[in-house]
Design an enzyme around this catalytic site. Sequence first.
Site, short mmCIF file in Angstrom:
data_model
loop_
_atom_site.label_atom_id
_atom_site.label_comp_id
_atom_site.label_asym_id
_atom_site.label_seq_id
_atom_site.Cartn_x
_atom_site.Cartn_y
_atom_site.Cartn_z
N TYR A 96 0.85 -1.20 0.00
CA TYR A 96 0.00 0.00 0.00
C TYR A 96 0.88 1.24 0.00
CZ TYR A 96 -3.82 -3.18 1.10
OH TYR A 96 -4.74 -4.20 1.04
N ASN A 103 -12.61 -0.60 -4.70
CA ASN A 103 -12.50 -1.02 -6.10
C ASN A 103 -13.64 -1.96 -6.45
OD1 ASN A 103 -11.68 -1.92 -8.62
ND2 ASN A 103 -10.11 -3.28 -7.81
N CYS A 149 -6.42 -5.16 -7.65
CA CYS A 149 -6.18 -4.84 -6.24
C CYS A 149 -5.62 -6.04 -5.48
CB CYS A 149 -7.46 -4.33 -5.59
SG CYS A 149 -8.88 -5.42 -5.76
N HIS A 150 -5.76 -7.24 -6.06
CA HIS A 150 -5.21 -8.44 -5.41
C HIS A 150 -3.68 -8.42 -5.39
CE1 HIS A 150 -5.51 -9.51 -9.71
NE2 HIS A 150 -4.45 -10.28 -9.49
N GLU A 180 -1.15 -16.14 -11.30
CA GLU A 180 -0.30 -15.25 -12.09
C GLU A 180 1.17 -15.69 -12.02
OE1 GLU A 180 -1.11 -11.18 -11.02
OE2 GLU A 180 -3.16 -11.28 -11.81
#
Length: 157
Positions: free
Chosen positions: A92, A115, A123-124, A150
């Site tokens: 963050y 979001n 946002c993950h 990912e």
Amino acid sequence: MSKKSVGYYEASAGIIKIVCDENYVLNVDFSDEKRENDKDSKVLDNALKQMEEYFSGKIKKFDLPLYFNGTDFQKAVWKALIEIPYGETVSYQDIAKKINNEKAVRAVGNANNKNKIMIMIPCHRVIGKNGKLVGFAGGLDKKEFLLAHEKEINNKG
């Protein structure tokens, strides 16, 4: 009021509900149920196609018209989230620095929480400064799944 179309994509992580109007993706969230997809929406059809490509590893970034419904600060955070490379994580604090508001770490977390277009606005990919998974509207198990997905795709290619 413009007509909204709703579609569902069944991923390994769960059912993903996508809401669009004629011009934009408005909302992407996990859902407990799957219903029939609405027809006759180019934006929704494209969103569902790109969601399939994302989960199959064909694309790493979405190319869709997203509707940013929030404050200027929230929009700045969401645009910064889109720039986080696929398969990577940031804190963050990193996002606060990126938007030139270094002291706004909590506000960044709040904007992240607001979001409405998860996965497409990734946002993950934001984690705690200590490297721990924190906060995700879809649940930490889904956040962990998306990050692992990912990483696996990146390791293949």
